[in-house]
Design a protein around this motif. Structure first.
Motif, PDB file in Angstrom:
ATOM      1  N   LYS A 122       0.820  -1.208   0.000  1.00 52.17           N
ATOM      2  CA  LYS A 122       0.000   0.000   0.000  1.00 52.17           C
ATOM      3  C   LYS A 122       0.858   1.265   0.000  1.00 52.17           C
ATOM      4  CE  LYS A 122      -4.146  -1.954   2.114  1.00 52.17           C
ATOM      5  NZ  LYS A 122      -5.010  -1.944   3.317  1.00 52.17           N
ATOM      6  N   LEU A 123       1.975   1.254   0.719  1.00 52.82           N
ATOM      7  CA  LEU A 123       2.882   2.407   0.700  1.00 52.82           C
ATOM      8  C   LEU A 123       3.366   2.666  -0.726  1.00 52.82           C
ATOM      9  CD1 LEU A 123       5.076   1.806   3.890  1.00 52.82           C
ATOM     10  CD2 LEU A 123       3.467   3.683   3.525  1.00 52.82           C
ATOM     11  N   ARG A 124       3.783   1.589  -1.395  1.00 54.48           N
ATOM     12  CA  ARG A 124       4.298   1.714  -2.759  1.00 54.48           C
ATOM     13  C   ARG A 124       3.216   2.264  -3.695  1.00 54.48           C
ATOM     14  NH1 ARG A 124       5.774  -3.085  -3.191  1.00 54.48           N
ATOM     15  NH2 ARG A 124       7.822  -2.765  -2.323  1.00 54.48           N
ATOM     16  N   GLU A 125       2.010   1.734  -3.577  1.00 57.82           N
ATOM     17  CA  GLU A 125       0.909   2.206  -4.437  1.00 57.82           C
ATOM     18  C   GLU A 125       0.548   3.660  -4.134  1.00 57.82           C
ATOM     19  OE1 GLU A 125      -1.311  -2.069  -5.166  1.00 57.82           O
ATOM     20  OE2 GLU A 125      -2.352  -0.504  -4.057  1.00 57.82           O
ATOM     21  N   TYR A 126       0.792   4.091  -2.917  1.00 61.04           N
ATOM     22  CA  TYR A 126       0.510   5.472  -2.513  1.00 61.04           C
ATOM     23  C   TYR A 126       1.613   6.426  -2.988  1.00 61.04           C
ATOM     24  CZ  TYR A 126      -1.152   9.130   0.732  1.00 61.04           C
ATOM     25  OH  TYR A 126      -1.640  10.286   1.289  1.00 61.04           O
ATOM     26  N   GLY A 127       2.728   5.858  -3.472  1.00 61.45           N
ATOM     27  CA  GLY A 127       3.825   6.674  -3.966  1.00 61.45           C
ATOM     28  C   GLY A 127       4.959   6.853  -2.978  1.00 61.45           C
ATOM     29  N   ILE A 128       4.971   6.064  -1.917  1.00 60.33           N
ATOM     30  CA  ILE A 128       6.044   6.103  -0.922  1.00 60.33           C
ATOM     31  C   ILE A 128       6.853   4.822  -1.058  1.00 60.33           C
ATOM     32  CG2 ILE A 128       6.598   6.108   1.547  1.00 60.33           C
ATOM     33  CD1 ILE A 128       4.000   7.664   2.007  1.00 60.33           C
ATOM     34  N   ALA A 129       8.174   4.971  -1.260  1.00 60.89           N
ATOM     35  CA  ALA A 129       9.021   3.784  -1.329  1.00 60.89           C
ATOM     36  C   ALA A 129       9.086   3.160   0.055  1.00 60.89           C
ATOM     37  CB  ALA A 129      10.418   4.164  -1.819  1.00 60.89           C
ATOM     38  N   PRO A 130       8.683   1.897   0.192  1.00 59.29           N
ATOM     39  CA  PRO A 130       8.716   1.267   1.519  1.00 59.29           C
ATOM     40  C   PRO A 130      10.149   1.016   1.964  1.00 59.29           C
ATOM     41  CG  PRO A 130       8.055  -0.318  -0.138  1.00 59.29           C
ATOM     42  CD  PRO A 130       8.185   1.007  -0.845  1.00 59.29           C
ATOM     43  N   PRO A 131      10.358   0.899   3.267  1.00 62.74           N
ATOM     44  CA  PRO A 131      11.713   0.658   3.779  1.00 62.74           C
ATOM     45  C   PRO A 131      12.162  -0.763   3.504  1.00 62.74           C
ATOM     46  CG  PRO A 131      10.132   0.574   5.561  1.00 62.74           C
ATOM     47  CD  PRO A 131       9.371   0.992   4.327  1.00 62.74           C
ATOM     48  N   GLY A 132      13.483  -0.909   3.418  1.00 56.23           N
ATOM     49  CA  GLY A 132      14.062  -2.245   3.368  1.00 56.23           C
ATOM     50  C   GLY A 132      14.180  -2.756   4.790  1.00 56.23           C
ATOM     51  N   PRO A 133      14.825  -3.880   4.976  1.00 62.22           N
ATOM     52  CA  PRO A 133      14.978  -4.402   6.341  1.00 62.22           C
ATOM     53  C   PRO A 133      15.874  -3.489   7.177  1.00 62.22           C
ATOM     54  CG  PRO A 133      16.153  -5.766   4.751  1.00 62.22           C
ATOM     55  CD  PRO A 133      15.410  -4.740   3.974  1.00 62.22           C
ATOM     56  N   ALA A 134      15.547  -3.374   8.465  1.00 58.49           N
ATOM     57  CA  ALA A 134      16.360  -2.579   9.384  1.00 58.49           C
ATOM     58  C   ALA A 134      17.667  -3.308   9.657  1.00 58.49           C
ATOM     59  CB  ALA A 134      15.599  -2.353  10.682  1.00 58.49           C
ATOM     60  N   GLU A 135      18.719  -2.526   9.970  1.00 57.60           N
ATOM     61  CA  GLU A 135      20.003  -3.125  10.294  1.00 57.60           C
ATOM     62  C   GLU A 135      19.921  -3.828  11.637  1.00 57.60           C
ATOM     63  OE1 GLU A 135      23.460  -0.632  10.070  1.00 57.60           O
ATOM     64  OE2 GLU A 135      22.522   0.575   8.507  1.00 57.60           O
ATOM     65  N   VAL A 136      20.549  -4.982  11.716  1.00 55.37           N
ATOM     66  CA  VAL A 136      20.633  -5.701  12.984  1.00 55.37           C
ATOM     67  C   VAL A 136      22.093  -5.685  13.394  1.00 55.37           C
ATOM     68  CG1 VAL A 136      20.322  -7.921  14.140  1.00 55.37           C
ATOM     69  CG2 VAL A 136      18.663  -7.147  12.443  1.00 55.37           C
TER      70      VAL A 136
END
Length: 181
Positions: free
Chosen positions: A110-124
């Motif tokens: 939904k973020l992508r369809e809204y025009g927002i690039a979704p985050p990748g995985p957080a650093e561990v």
């Protein structure tokens, strides 16, 4: 914002009341990104019954300074009170800290369809603990409009502190990127 009301069906058991509360939370949209729900963002962590019979909603803010936290709590409470009989409590749980890894696959879509690039995985980091910080990522951010990886960051901050402003070099459109934390 409550996008729709859950029909107030009689809750037969405590599990029914918790399930109705959870379904109500799934209808509450994030006030800053109104296409994803609190459940899809991972802000809503749990709906449970307390020993005194109250419905407890457990929320984890995206970060401690989020200006939408109070509004989110009010909207979550209102949605659950409309769907479930009896008292409702909102509990704020800050540990473990919210991470973008809690955003569901549906929320990312939904973020992508809204025009927002979704985050990748957080650093561990070592020991499995994650350090919360905003920092640019070495990997490219894919344009949510044309899927090109040829993008550039224009600003570390977008319309909110949790997003950065990017531009796609292929389609030339600006877009925001939800920062991974």
């Amino acid at each position: 914002m409550v996008s729709q009301r859950i029909a107030a069906a009689p809750a037969e058991t405590d599990a029914d009341r918790a399930a109705l509360a959870w379904a109500a939370l799934a209808t509450v949209m994030d006030p800053e990104v109104p296409v994803v729900s609190l459940v899809e963002l991972g802000i809503a962590r749990e709906a449970r019954l307390a020993p005194d019979g109250a419905v407890e909603i457990v929320l984890t803010p995206t970060y401690s300074g989020c200006p939408a936290t109070e509004l989110i709590e009010q909207q979550a409470r209102a949605a659950v009170e409309a769907a479930v009989p009896g008292p409702v409590r909102v509990l704020t749980q800050r540990a473990p800290a919210w991470t973008t890894d809690w955003i569901s696959a549906e929320g990312r879509r939904k973020l992508r369809e809204y025009g927002i690039a979704p985050p990748g995985p957080a650093e561990v980091h070592g020991g499995g603990e994650s350090v919360i910080r905003f920092m640019p990522r070495a990997a490219s951010v894919t344009c949510p409009r044309c899927d090109s990886p040829d993008t550039e960051r224009l600003s570390a901050f977008g319309s909110t502190a949790c997003k950065a402003l990017y531009r796609c070099r292929a389609c030339r459109e600006p877009f925001e990127h939800f920062k991974p934390i």
